[in-house]
Write a protein that holds these residues in place. Structure first.
Motif, PDB file in Angstrom:
ATOM      1  N   UNK A 116       0.841  -1.193   0.000  1.00 50.25           N
ATOM      2  CA  UNK A 116       0.000   0.000   0.000  1.00 50.25           C
ATOM      3  C   UNK A 116       0.880   1.248   0.000  1.00 50.25           C
ATOM      4  N   UNK A 117       0.626   2.118  -0.965  1.00 54.44           N
ATOM      5  CA  UNK A 117       1.353   3.377  -1.046  1.00 54.44           C
ATOM      6  C   UNK A 117       0.977   4.266   0.133  1.00 54.44           C
ATOM      7  N   UNK A 118       2.012   4.779   0.846  1.00 56.58           N
ATOM      8  CA  UNK A 118       1.737   5.600   2.024  1.00 56.58           C
ATOM      9  C   UNK A 118       2.356   6.986   1.941  1.00 56.58           C
ATOM     10  N   UNK A 119       3.069   7.288   0.863  1.00 55.53           N
ATOM     11  CA  UNK A 119       3.638   8.629   0.768  1.00 55.53           C
ATOM     12  C   UNK A 119       5.026   8.600   0.149  1.00 55.53           C
ATOM     13  N   UNK A 120       5.765   9.663   0.391  1.00 54.65           N
ATOM     14  CA  UNK A 120       7.121   9.812  -0.129  1.00 54.65           C
ATOM     15  C   UNK A 120       8.082   9.896   1.038  1.00 54.65           C
ATOM     16  N   UNK A 121       9.183   9.139   0.982  1.00 54.52           N
ATOM     17  CA  UNK A 121      10.137   9.199   2.080  1.00 54.52           C
ATOM     18  C   UNK A 121      11.248   8.189   1.907  1.00 54.52           C
ATOM     19  N   UNK A 122      12.069   8.058   2.947  1.00 51.88           N
ATOM     20  CA  UNK A 122      13.200   7.139   2.950  1.00 51.88           C
ATOM     21  C   UNK A 122      13.731   7.066   4.375  1.00 51.88           C
ATOM     22  N   UNK A 150       8.901  -0.744   1.761  1.00 48.70           N
ATOM     23  CA  UNK A 150       9.595  -0.688   0.476  1.00 48.70           C
ATOM     24  C   UNK A 150       9.674   0.779   0.054  1.00 48.70           C
ATOM     25  N   UNK A 151      10.829   1.166  -0.487  1.00 52.31           N
ATOM     26  CA  UNK A 151      10.997   2.505  -1.058  1.00 52.31           C
ATOM     27  C   UNK A 151      11.403   2.315  -2.516  1.00 52.31           C
ATOM     28  N   UNK A 174      11.808   8.392  -1.985  1.00 49.47           N
ATOM     29  CA  UNK A 174      11.112   7.781  -3.109  1.00 49.47           C
ATOM     30  C   UNK A 174       9.688   7.468  -2.693  1.00 49.47           C
ATOM     31  N   UNK A 175       8.960   6.782  -3.566  1.00 48.00           N
ATOM     32  CA  UNK A 175       7.608   6.362  -3.212  1.00 48.00           C
ATOM     33  C   UNK A 175       7.707   5.292  -2.129  1.00 48.00           C
ATOM     34  N   UNK A 176       7.021   5.510  -1.007  1.00 47.40           N
ATOM     35  CA  UNK A 176       7.117   4.607   0.128  1.00 47.40           C
ATOM     36  C   UNK A 176       5.866   3.729   0.211  1.00 47.40           C
ATOM     37  N   UNK A 189      -7.057   4.587   7.190  1.00 46.25           N
ATOM     38  CA  UNK A 189      -6.787   5.719   6.315  1.00 46.25           C
ATOM     39  C   UNK A 189      -7.741   6.864   6.587  1.00 46.25           C
ATOM     40  N   UNK A 190      -8.839   6.565   7.291  1.00 40.69           N
ATOM     41  CA  UNK A 190      -9.790   7.622   7.591  1.00 40.69           C
ATOM     42  C   UNK A 190     -10.379   8.247   6.349  1.00 40.69           C
ATOM     43  N   UNK A 191     -10.375   7.515   5.224  1.00 38.52           N
ATOM     44  CA  UNK A 191     -10.936   8.068   4.007  1.00 38.52           C
ATOM     45  C   UNK A 191      -9.931   8.782   3.138  1.00 38.52           C
ATOM     46  N   UNK A 192      -8.654   8.835   3.542  1.00 43.21           N
ATOM     47  CA  UNK A 192      -7.625   9.476   2.723  1.00 43.21           C
ATOM     48  C   UNK A 192      -7.292   8.582   1.543  1.00 43.21           C
ATOM     49  N   UNK A 193      -7.313   9.154   0.342  1.00 44.41           N
ATOM     50  CA  UNK A 193      -6.998   8.427  -0.875  1.00 44.41           C
ATOM     51  C   UNK A 193      -5.757   9.039  -1.528  1.00 44.41           C
ATOM     52  N   UNK A 194      -4.689   8.219  -1.818  1.00 43.04           N
ATOM     53  CA  UNK A 194      -3.510   8.783  -2.470  1.00 43.04           C
ATOM     54  C   UNK A 194      -3.834   9.264  -3.871  1.00 43.04           C
ATOM     55  N   UNK A 195      -3.277  10.426  -4.242  1.00 45.41           N
ATOM     56  CA  UNK A 195      -3.592  11.070  -5.524  1.00 45.41           C
ATOM     57  C   UNK A 195      -2.337  11.421  -6.320  1.00 45.41           C
ATOM     58  N   UNK A 196      -1.202  10.784  -6.006  1.00 41.84           N
ATOM     59  CA  UNK A 196       0.027  11.101  -6.724  1.00 41.84           C
ATOM     60  C   UNK A 196       0.849  12.137  -5.979  1.00 41.84           C
ATOM     61  N   UNK A 197       1.893  12.615  -6.645  1.00 43.44           N
ATOM     62  CA  UNK A 197       2.828  13.567  -6.041  1.00 43.44           C
ATOM     63  C   UNK A 197       2.503  14.975  -6.526  1.00 43.44           C
ATOM     64  N   UNK A 198       2.458  15.925  -5.606  1.00 41.09           N
ATOM     65  CA  UNK A 198       2.174  17.308  -5.976  1.00 41.09           C
ATOM     66  C   UNK A 198       2.150  18.209  -4.761  1.00 41.09           C
ATOM     67  N   UNK A 199       1.735  19.448  -4.976  1.00 41.41           N
ATOM     68  CA  UNK A 199       1.636  20.429  -3.891  1.00 41.41           C
ATOM     69  C   UNK A 199       1.036  21.694  -4.470  1.00 41.41           C
ATOM     70  N   UNK A 200       0.556  22.564  -3.613  1.00 46.29           N
ATOM     71  CA  UNK A 200       0.089  23.883  -4.021  1.00 46.29           C
ATOM     72  C   UNK A 200       0.409  24.851  -2.886  1.00 46.29           C
TER      73      UNK A 200
END
Length: 373
Positions: A116-122, A150-151, A174-176, A189-200
């Motif tokens: 399961x993808x959980x974010x970006x890190x190392x 896994x990274x 990297x993708x963690x 996850x409380x309803x959190x859905x991964x949507x890729x890498x980005x920011x605003x």
């Protein structure tokens, strides 16, 4: 009886002696992908190890091969971990009569979980194996690795014997991913859905530590809004995820708060009736940035409401001081996230102008605006 010369007897002697003095070759057995630092004793070209390099003296030791060649390491294969360049790993099983025969390498356990993808890190060290490709190998997620990490980068993945929530501080984010074993409950996850890498930029209303968003911050009031996470923490933005594109200086793993954000929570209360009164267009200044806000003020009842198309639900407004024609102090707050802004204005131009200051959890600045038609 035929007589033979001395050369014949010498040949018989050598024939009897050679099998006992020459080491017999063994076989290289693939055992998965991996690497370990140092202990290199030789090398060879090509993507597979040389048969002659596996003999009784090297039994149990290791070869690591890539498309361009192999290196041979004087270390037991089971202890060969933590190297920086994972390749196809082999163990030397010596032939019978030339030393102990190693049993065939056990096949990897079948996948019994999901990544399961959980974010970006190392995180530094603790590498056990590697694989090619931008996504983790399904076979490497099983009951014995549940909860570990896994990274992955574009060129491959590394697998770390560390709980994912503790995997922070590494120099190459990297993708963690985390391994969720079959039958085990998935991380909340409380309803959190991964949507890729980005920011605003801007619109931050809260934060939390760790590489994944907190389940409690995704509720009905925050549905559709955004979290951006890095290895050391997350920020929460009161902006629809589809509009949180570009401009952010530090891209991270982006999440949206889905409709399942509060499956067991009561529906939000109905919106209060629209307030009638004077409309003011206010601008809060933060350095060179200008953040507009619109308010409706009912001076007779001393009630204030903030209205904006950017919010799915407007913040709650508490009126602290109301002196028609001279002073207005209010506090706006999103109860779900705890984010608030405190305003202190005086009235100028016979009530046509509000001028003063604002403060939130992180900054303060000028706040002023005119009555709108």
């Amino acid at each position: 009886m035929a007589k033979h010369g001395p050369l014949f007897h010498l040949f018989l002697t050598l024939a009897a002696w050679l099998p006992m003095g020459v080491a017999s070759a063994g076989t290289w057995q693939p055992v998965g992908v991996g690497d370990c630092p140092d202990r290199n004793v030789s090398g060879s070209p090509g993507p597979k190890p040389e048969a002659a390099k596996c003999d009784a003296s090297f039994a149990g030791n290791t070869a690591v091969c890539w498309s361009t060649g192999c290196t041979y390491k004087s270390v037991a294969t089971a202890a060969c971990t933590g190297g920086a360049n994972p390749g196809q790993m082999y163990t030397c099983a010596a032939a019978a009569g030339a030393g102990p025969v190693l049993p065939p390498a056990s096949p990897p356990p079948p996948p019994s979980g999901t990544w399961q993808l959980v974010g970006t890190g190392d995180c530094p060290g603790r590498d056990l194996a590697g694989s090619a490709g931008a996504k983790p190998d399904p076979v490497k997620c099983n009951a014995s690795f549940a909860g570990n990490t896994a990274v992955c980068w574009a060129s491959g993945c590394t697998y770390k014997s560390v709980v994912t929530s503790a995997c922070t501080g590494g120099p190459y984010p990297g993708q963690m991913y985390t391994c969720v074993a079959a039958g085990a409950p998935a991380p909340a996850s409380g309803g959190w859905q991964p949507m890729g890498v980005g920011n605003c930029p801007g619109r931050d209303v809260a934060g939390s530590p760790g590489p994944v968003p907190e389940p409690g911050k995704c509720d009905a009031n925050f549905a559709g809004n955004t979290a951006v996470c890095w290895a050391n923490g997350c920020t929460y933005k009161n902006v629809l995820t589809g509009q949180c594109i570009g401009g952010g200086a530090n891209p991270g793993q982006m999440y949206t708060c889905g409709a399942a954000g509060a499956p067991n929570q009561p529906p939000p209360p109905p919106a209060p009736p629209k307030l009638k009164g004077r409309k003011y267009s206010i601008v809060n200044h933060t350095g060179d940035k200008q953040n507009p806000h619109n308010f409706i003020v009912d001076w007779k009842a001393c009630k204030v409401a903030e209205v904006s198309q950017e919010f799915e639900r407007s913040p709650e407004v508490t009126v602290e001081v109301c002196r028609p024609g001279s002073r207005l102090i209010i506090k706006t707050e999103f109860k779900a996230t705890g984010y608030f802004i405190h305003y202190d204005w005086v009235l100028l131009d016979e009530g046509a102008t509000l001028a003063g200051a604002y403060c939130d959890q992180t900054t303060c600045g000028p706040s002023a605006g005119k009555r709108a038609k």
